[in-house]
Design an enzyme around this catalytic site. Structure first.
Site, short mmCIF file in Angstrom:
data_model
loop_
_atom_site.label_atom_id
_atom_site.label_comp_id
_atom_site.label_asym_id
_atom_site.label_seq_id
_atom_site.Cartn_x
_atom_site.Cartn_y
_atom_site.Cartn_z
N SER A 1 -22.24 -13.79 -38.48
CA SER A 1 -21.66 -13.81 -37.14
C SER A 1 -22.70 -14.22 -36.11
O SER A 1 -23.91 -13.98 -36.28
CB SER A 1 -21.12 -12.42 -36.77
OG SER A 1 -20.73 -12.36 -35.42
N TYR B 1 -21.43 -3.91 -35.55
CA TYR B 1 -21.09 -5.18 -36.17
C TYR B 1 -22.30 -6.12 -36.19
O TYR B 1 -22.61 -6.72 -37.22
CB TYR B 1 -19.94 -5.82 -35.39
CG TYR B 1 -19.35 -7.04 -36.05
CD1 TYR B 1 -18.56 -6.92 -37.19
CD2 TYR B 1 -19.56 -8.31 -35.53
CE1 TYR B 1 -18.01 -8.03 -37.80
CE2 TYR B 1 -19.01 -9.43 -36.12
CZ TYR B 1 -18.24 -9.29 -37.26
OH TYR B 1 -17.69 -10.40 -37.86
N LYS C 1 -24.32 -7.65 -39.55
CA LYS C 1 -24.44 -9.08 -39.81
C LYS C 1 -25.90 -9.52 -39.80
O LYS C 1 -26.28 -10.46 -40.51
CB LYS C 1 -23.62 -9.87 -38.80
CG LYS C 1 -22.12 -9.63 -38.92
CD LYS C 1 -21.57 -10.03 -40.29
CE LYS C 1 -20.05 -10.03 -40.31
NZ LYS C 1 -19.50 -10.52 -41.59
#
Length: 241
Positions: A133, A146, A150
């Site tokens: 990401s 998140y 990543k």
């Protein structure tokens, strides 16, 4: 001759938008695809549409991953399964959610690599692409869980590329900006979030699923034969600002 004739590729998270778009592109280019995902109905529909094979296992269980993929004859892998978690600051984050995000996005992908690698080594090589990401490359508000997961995945990519390169296995990541999927729409679809974000992006628009699938398929292919260990931003120029 299609780029993937005679090659089998495993795609995790295949019922999501990016995963499904990747399956369709691979099938169109001659690959035999084994699709995995959380939705049995979604997998059945994708299999009926594309002819992909399906496989079920829990990314949280090393035993299930080992039993499912350990004996597969694979040329390629796309680690596309992901969990968005929550939007929270470091001081407000729910550590149980953090653990689940890390468990799916980083640990799960590592376990897939761990258990597909021996057979790929025996077969003489292949290619792995991890779907990371933009949130691993730049700090985004509310993305502590998140983004951390990543960033961990990008490091898994680099170390795996280093370790597996001598066995002719390439490992790369793609790092997309926001694709307006169901997972992202609850946050990025808000005008007060979307407008300031897009104003900082040179291309001024969201990515589409196909715009992420195309570079994934490129990195899997022999056209990228000298590319390994990279984290490729697919972000409309956001990282260059």
């Amino acid at each position: 001759m299609a780029r993937f004739d005679g090659r089998t590729v495993l795609v995790t998270g295949a019922t999501g938008g990016i995963g499904a778009a990747t399956v369709r592109r691979l099938i169109a280019e001659g690959a035999e695809v084994i699709a995995t995902g959380r939705s049995a109905d979604g997998l059945a529909a994708l299999a009926e549409e594309t002819g992909a094979q399906t496989l079920a296992f829990d990314l949280g269980s090393e035993d299930e991953i080992r039993d499912a993929v350990g004996g597969l004859s694979l040329w390629g892998v796309v680690n596309c399964a992901g969990f968005g978690g929550e939007i929270a600051t470091p001081q407000d984050t729910d550590i149980d959610v953090f653990d689940k995000v890390i468990n799916v996005n980083a640990r799960g992908s590592l376990l897939v690599i761990k258990h597909v690698a021996p057979a790929m080594i025996t077969a003489g090589g292949g290619s792995i692409v991890n779907v990371s990401s933009q949130a691993s490359l730049v700090a985004l508000p509310g993305h502590i869980s998140y983004g951390s997961s990543k960033a961990a995945l990008d490091n898994i990519t680099r170390v795996s590329a280093l370790e597996l390169g001598p066995h002719n296995i390439r490992v790369n990541s793609v790092n997309p900006t926001v694709v307006m999927t169901e997972m992202s729409a609850f946050y990025w679809g808000r005008p007060e979030i979307a407008e300031p974000f897009l104003s900082q992006m040179p291309l001024r628009r969201w990515a589409t699923e196909d715009e992420i699938a195309a570079p994934i398929v490129f990195l899997l292919s022999d056209d990228a034969a000298m590319i390994t260990g990279v984290s490729l931003p697919i972000d409309g120029g956001y990282c260059c600002r």
